[in-house]
Design an enzyme around this catalytic site. Structure first.
Site, PDB file in Angstrom:
ATOM      1  N   HIS A 162      52.214  58.761  72.427  1.00  0.00           N
ATOM      2  CA  HIS A 162      51.120  59.093  73.361  1.00  0.00           C
ATOM      3  C   HIS A 162      51.035  57.937  74.358  1.00  0.00           C
ATOM      4  O   HIS A 162      50.013  57.264  74.471  1.00  0.00           O
ATOM      5  CB  HIS A 162      49.822  59.328  72.593  1.00  0.00           C
ATOM      6  CG  HIS A 162      48.796  60.144  73.319  1.00  0.00           C
ATOM      7  ND1 HIS A 162      48.183  61.253  72.782  1.00  0.00           N
ATOM      8  CD2 HIS A 162      48.271  60.019  74.558  1.00  0.00           C
ATOM      9  CE1 HIS A 162      47.313  61.762  73.647  1.00  0.00           C
ATOM     10  NE2 HIS A 162      47.346  61.022  74.748  1.00  0.00           N
TER      11      HIS A 162
ATOM     12  N   ARG B 190      43.847  64.522  64.721  1.00  0.00           N
ATOM     13  CA  ARG B 190      45.076  64.316  65.496  1.00  0.00           C
ATOM     14  C   ARG B 190      45.018  62.908  66.089  1.00  0.00           C
ATOM     15  O   ARG B 190      44.161  62.610  66.905  1.00  0.00           O
ATOM     16  CB  ARG B 190      45.206  65.374  66.606  1.00  0.00           C
ATOM     17  CG  ARG B 190      46.410  65.146  67.476  1.00  0.00           C
ATOM     18  CD  ARG B 190      46.697  66.278  68.458  1.00  0.00           C
ATOM     19  NE  ARG B 190      47.820  65.845  69.266  1.00  0.00           N
ATOM     20  CZ  ARG B 190      47.748  65.517  70.555  1.00  0.00           C
ATOM     21  NH1 ARG B 190      46.631  65.666  71.236  1.00  0.00           N
ATOM     22  NH2 ARG B 190      48.812  65.067  71.185  1.00  0.00           N
TER      23      ARG B 190
ATOM     24  N   ASN C 222      47.810  71.386  75.272  1.00  0.00           N
ATOM     25  CA  ASN C 222      46.599  70.716  75.758  1.00  0.00           C
ATOM     26  C   ASN C 222      46.153  71.433  77.017  1.00  0.00           C
ATOM     27  O   ASN C 222      46.942  71.625  77.944  1.00  0.00           O
ATOM     28  CB  ASN C 222      46.884  69.251  76.105  1.00  0.00           C
ATOM     29  CG  ASN C 222      47.215  68.418  74.882  1.00  0.00           C
ATOM     30  OD1 ASN C 222      47.100  68.895  73.745  1.00  0.00           O
ATOM     31  ND2 ASN C 222      47.618  67.185  75.105  1.00  0.00           N
TER      32      ASN C 222
ATOM     33  N   GLU D  66      52.433  65.474  75.954  1.00  0.00           N
ATOM     34  CA  GLU D  66      52.408  65.755  77.390  1.00  0.00           C
ATOM     35  C   GLU D  66      53.596  65.155  78.152  1.00  0.00           C
ATOM     36  O   GLU D  66      53.434  64.207  78.933  1.00  0.00           O
ATOM     37  CB  GLU D  66      51.082  65.280  77.995  1.00  0.00           C
ATOM     38  CG  GLU D  66      49.873  65.908  77.319  1.00  0.00           C
ATOM     39  CD  GLU D  66      48.570  65.730  78.101  1.00  0.00           C
ATOM     40  OE1 GLU D  66      48.536  64.899  79.018  1.00  0.00           O
ATOM     41  OE2 GLU D  66      47.603  66.443  77.803  1.00  0.00           O
TER      42      GLU D  66
ATOM     43  N   TYR E  78      43.010  71.795  79.969  1.00  0.00           N
ATOM     44  CA  TYR E  78      41.774  71.313  80.583  1.00  0.00           C
ATOM     45  C   TYR E  78      41.296  72.164  81.751  1.00  0.00           C
ATOM     46  O   TYR E  78      40.109  72.383  81.921  1.00  0.00           O
ATOM     47  CB  TYR E  78      41.947  69.858  81.055  1.00  0.00           C
ATOM     48  CG  TYR E  78      42.038  68.914  79.882  1.00  0.00           C
ATOM     49  CD1 TYR E  78      40.891  68.446  79.265  1.00  0.00           C
ATOM     50  CD2 TYR E  78      43.272  68.543  79.352  1.00  0.00           C
ATOM     51  CE1 TYR E  78      40.950  67.618  78.154  1.00  0.00           C
ATOM     52  CE2 TYR E  78      43.346  67.715  78.239  1.00  0.00           C
ATOM     53  CZ  TYR E  78      42.186  67.258  77.646  1.00  0.00           C
ATOM     54  OH  TYR E  78      42.251  66.453  76.545  1.00  0.00           O
TER      55      TYR E  78
ATOM     56  N   GLU F 285      44.486  69.754  72.441  1.00  0.00           N
ATOM     57  CA  GLU F 285      43.433  69.039  73.172  1.00  0.00           C
ATOM     58  C   GLU F 285      42.703  70.033  74.060  1.00  0.00           C
ATOM     59  O   GLU F 285      43.336  70.882  74.702  1.00  0.00           O
ATOM     60  CB  GLU F 285      43.984  67.949  74.108  1.00  0.00           C
ATOM     61  CG  GLU F 285      44.491  66.719  73.414  1.00  0.00           C
ATOM     62  CD  GLU F 285      45.014  65.671  74.397  1.00  0.00           C
ATOM     63  OE1 GLU F 285      44.587  65.651  75.577  1.00  0.00           O
ATOM     64  OE2 GLU F 285      45.857  64.867  73.966  1.00  0.00           O
TER      65      GLU F 285
HETATM   66  C1  FCB Z   1      45.210  64.335  78.399  1.00  0.00           C
HETATM   67  C2  FCB Z   1      45.691  63.186  77.542  1.00  0.00           C
HETATM   68  C3  FCB Z   1      44.593  62.469  76.795  1.00  0.00           C
HETATM   69  C4  FCB Z   1      43.327  62.354  77.612  1.00  0.00           C
HETATM   70  C5  FCB Z   1      42.949  63.696  78.196  1.00  0.00           C
HETATM   71  C6  FCB Z   1      41.656  63.680  78.974  1.00  0.00           C
HETATM   72  O1  FCB Z   1      46.077  64.500  79.454  1.00  0.00           O
HETATM   73  O2  FCB Z   1      46.637  63.622  76.592  1.00  0.00           O
HETATM   74  O3  FCB Z   1      45.096  61.231  76.388  1.00  0.00           O
HETATM   75  O4  FCB Z   1      43.475  61.384  78.566  1.00  0.00           O
HETATM   76  O5  FCB Z   1      43.967  64.170  78.993  1.00  0.00           O
END
Ligand code: FCB
Length: 438
Positions: free
Chosen positions: A123, A79, A293, A168, A295, A352
């Protein structure tokens, strides 16, 4: 070593690694135009250590070895994102042939190695010439972005496995125009309200342009965080709902249902573009897949400061990554299940997921992070979520936006003095799981 195995995901599940143009390419020459991240990072105080993406990982020249790393890991897909100002230095109009040639080489290089190209159009590196005309605050961006999407479809569409419009949109709109943390660094409610709508309207016009020009397998990539309340108090639960509406439901609701959450339209009020409702059919064009994505979670409480933000976030007490984000795999399962139950039945991809860790090649915490989040994907699938793929963020240590080069997310360590790449234990863990199965 992971406890999960490739077999657990069944045949046809795609494993990949993700990057973004500004974070790795460098190569600011051969006709590439300036982007908003060039000027934002050149402005003192915006980025730690005043780091810029001028050189980054020099992927512009070193891409063959980076693609070899993807292949050698046993990953199926890469990607990556196109840099809009490399293809269209002014954002519109004249095409930079050297930029087209670069992405031709990169995509052909993937195909030669048996790696499926998953492209992202945007991006975050907006051409500066378009920021001069208001960028995401200007409704005309829907036309500029659609023209750029058509160009990508015409030049590369036949070779792309999948294409996402925006990476995002919350970050493009809210983080960059309300919180002022990313380029162009506005802290203005009207700027944010307009960007929040225009980014999704432009997503829709780009979907139309991609389809009209023969590109297949189209989607968008949303960043979602599991919203939780800091306590059981009704005010904190209300704050959680508002936080969830601003962060998650604005984008899920807009793109997948053609409707924004009412509490957010009420909050933004007159700052929203007039007659935005007329655009909602375009905002919610049918998609072939949705990228998520993930985290961490967000923990909300009611505002404590008069005149402060409409919601406040507090730090939770779960184990944290080197960037301070709580590690919470359950949030990924919960979100995947929620999206598939409440929003859509189209295939989902985790586009992600990964963690920042202190510098080094031995990263056992990251191995565990990936293993636990892969288990979370399996748990969501067991509950009926149609998850078809998983991309690690990131292939390489890279330019982490306002955090500069200090925060390292790579499966592969990068020495920025020498540009030497060194696979970490987490890379070996993927390799161990995937080897000889492609
Ligand atoms: C996301 C982004 C990516 C990177 C990660 C840690 O928000 O898409 O570019 O910075 O976080």
């Amino acid at each position: 070593m992971f406890t999960v195995d490739r077999k657990d995901f069944g045949p046809g599940f795609t494993f990949g690694a993700a990057t973004a143009a500004y974070q790795i390419e460098g190569g600011q020459r051969d006709g590439r135009g300036p982007s908003i991240w060039d000027s934002f990072s050149a402005t003192p105080g915006n980025v730690k250590n005043a780091d810029t993406g001028a050189i980054a990982c020099n992927h512009y020249e070193l891409w063959p070895q980076d693609l070899d790393l993807i292949r050698d890991a046993g990953l199926d897909a890469y990607r990556f994102s196109f840099a809009w100002p490399r293809l269209l230095p002014e954002g519109t109009g004249a095409v930079n042939q050297a930029g087209v040639d670069f992405y031709d080489r990169l995509i052909d290089g993937m195909l030669e190695r048996g790696i499926a190209p998953y492209a992202t159009l945007y991006h975050w590196d907006l051409p500066s010439a378009l920021q001069d005309r208001g960028g995401w605050m200007n409704r005309d961006i829907a036309g500029w972005f659609a023209d750029y999407a058509a160009l990508v479809a015409q030049k590369f569409g036949d070779r792309l496995q999948a294409t996402a419009t925006i990476n995002e949109p919350w970050c493009v709109a809210f983080l960059s125009h309300y919180l002022g943390i990313h380029a162009p660094g506005y802290r203005d409610m009207r700027a944010a309200a307009r960007a929040m709508h225009h980014v999704l309207f432009a997503h829709g016009t780009a979907i139309d342009a991609l389809r009209a020009n023969g590109a297949r397998n189209l989607g968008i990539v949303l960043n979602l965080e599991k919203a939780e309340a800091a306590s059981d108090a009704p005010e904190d639960i209300a704050a959680m709902n508002m936080g969830d509406a601003i962060f998650n439901r604005w984008y899920l609701g807009g793109v997948l249902k053609g409707a924004y959450p009412e509490e957010v339209t009420a909050w933004l009020g007159d700052h929203l573009p007039a007659n935005y409702q007329n655009d909602m059919a375009v905002v919610s064009r049918p998609l072939d897949w949705l990228g998520i994505n993930y985290y961490t979670r967000s923990l909300y409480r009611a505002p404590t400061t008069p005149g402060g933000h409409v919601v406040e976030q507090v730090k939770g007490d779960l184990e944290k990554t080197d960037i301070g984000w709580e590690i919470y795999p359950k949030g990924l399962s919960d979100l995947l299940v929620r999206v598939s139950r409440e929003y859509t039945k189209i295939p989902l991809y985790v586009t992600e997921n990964g963690m920042a860790e202190v510098e080094g090649d031995d990263d056992p915490r990251r191995v565990r992070y990936y293993d636990e989040h892969l288990q979370a994907v399996l748990a969501a699938r067991a509950e009926g979520a149609d998850v078809r793929g998983y991309f690690a963020w990131s292939l390489l240590d890279n330019y982490e936006w306002a955090e500069g080069y200090e925060k390292r997310f790579g499966l592969v360590h990068v020495d920025y003095q020498t540009q030497k790449r060194t696979p970490k234990a987490s890379y070996r863990a993927f390799q161990g799981m995937l080897h000889n199965t492609r």
